[in-house]
Design a protein around this motif. Sequence first.
Motif, PDB file in Angstrom:
ATOM      1  N   THR A 103      40.134  27.648  40.940  1.00  0.00           N
ATOM      2  CA  THR A 103      39.867  27.935  40.000  1.00  0.00           C
ATOM      3  C   THR A 103      39.771  29.490  40.078  1.00  0.00           C
ATOM      4  N   SER A 158      42.645  26.057  32.168  1.00  0.00           N
ATOM      5  CA  SER A 158      42.435  24.880  31.188  1.00  0.00           C
ATOM      6  C   SER A 158      41.980  24.515  32.375  1.00  0.00           C
ATOM      7  N   THR A 159      41.231  23.497  31.723  1.00  0.00           N
ATOM      8  CA  THR A 159      40.123  22.495  32.624  1.00  0.00           C
ATOM      9  C   THR A 159      40.800  21.442  33.432  1.00  0.00           C
ATOM     10  N   ARG A 160      41.408  21.261  32.811  1.00  0.00           N
ATOM     11  CA  ARG A 160      42.588  20.602  33.325  1.00  0.00           C
ATOM     12  C   ARG A 160      43.907  20.653  34.354  1.00  0.00           C
ATOM     13  N   VAL A 198      42.715  23.195  36.734  1.00  0.00           N
ATOM     14  CA  VAL A 198      42.089  23.017  37.385  1.00  0.00           C
ATOM     15  C   VAL A 198      41.693  21.775  38.394  1.00  0.00           C
ATOM     16  N   CYS A 199      41.885  21.019  37.577  1.00  0.00           N
ATOM     17  CA  CYS A 199      41.410  19.374  37.249  1.00  0.00           C
ATOM     18  C   CYS A 199      42.929  18.809  38.519  1.00  0.00           C
ATOM     19  N   GLN A 243      38.208  15.219  34.851  1.00  0.00           N
ATOM     20  CA  GLN A 243      37.137  16.518  34.434  1.00  0.00           C
ATOM     21  C   GLN A 243      35.811  16.366  34.159  1.00  0.00           C
ATOM     22  N   ILE A 258      33.951  18.519  37.217  1.00  0.00           N
ATOM     23  CA  ILE A 258      32.889  19.581  36.631  1.00  0.00           C
ATOM     24  C   ILE A 258      32.675  19.733  36.345  1.00  0.00           C
ATOM     25  N   TYR A 259      32.539  18.533  35.052  1.00  0.00           N
ATOM     26  CA  TYR A 259      31.191  18.667  34.251  1.00  0.00           C
ATOM     27  C   TYR A 259      29.903  19.292  34.720  1.00  0.00           C
ATOM     28  N   ASP A 277      29.212  22.656  31.738  1.00  0.00           N
ATOM     29  CA  ASP A 277      30.457  22.663  31.047  1.00  0.00           C
ATOM     30  C   ASP A 277      32.106  24.244  31.792  1.00  0.00           C
ATOM     31  N   LYS A 278      32.667  24.801  31.374  1.00  0.00           N
ATOM     32  CA  LYS A 278      33.874  25.922  31.817  1.00  0.00           C
ATOM     33  C   LYS A 278      33.022  27.085  31.738  1.00  0.00           C
ATOM     34  N   LEU A 300      31.787  26.806  34.876  1.00  0.00           N
ATOM     35  CA  LEU A 300      32.963  27.250  35.485  1.00  0.00           C
ATOM     36  C   LEU A 300      32.757  28.200  36.384  1.00  0.00           C
TER      37      LEU A 300
END
Length: 232
Positions: free
Chosen positions: A11, A24-26, A28-29, A36, A39-40, A45-46, A49
């Motif tokens: 990140t 985006s979290t995508r 990051v993944c 995903q 991450i959660y 949540d975002k 993170l």
Amino acid sequence: MSARSVIIEATAGLLARSPSGDISTRAVCEAAGVQQPVIYRLFGDKDGLLAATVDHVWDQYLGMKRAAEESADPLTDLRAGWDSHSAFALAHPNAYRLLFGSGGVAKAESADEAMRLLRLVLDRLAAEGRLLVAPEIAARVVMAANTGVSLALILHPALYPDASLSSTMRDIVLGSLVSGATPTPGAGESGRIAAITLRTTLPTLPGELFSDREAGLLDEWLGRIQSSSPTD
């Protein structure tokens, strides 16, 4: 390295390279090689993170401040702290914007730690009888001014193209808070002050005093003196 550390590192890298400061979290993944739900599960949540990532980035800066040796003069340390804050902000603009220019990472603890370290220096000045206001007030003023000028340099580079604005703001702010922080102007500095004063009053002088050409030349000459270094 733990999954949490891998995700935070990924990140931080994406954040540093993002032109807009958003990720985006995508993404990051993909960068971290996780799904995903991980991450959660780890961050909630975002925002969680991003808060953890900002704390990770800023811990490098805060670690340097914690490890820095105190000088004999707390005012010297206060000036150095201001300058290192601004330099780190300019080197990590997206993390800085998230920490100080957004409410989206309220969980981050870095801002509180930065304020605590600032108070330690201001308490030393207060103990020496040099602080003109209470340390808690001085801390808020210094932090607000330091973060404000750093955000201005980051967010509006066209409006504030000269990074030396930070040191100018530093001297003005500290001069109002610390006894003896503003040195007596030397000969060169006195000349610059006189040039600034005269240049500012030129438009108020009678129009017949100088021709347009003379007024233009005088303004140019005063501008050169105003922009010169005191040691020039």
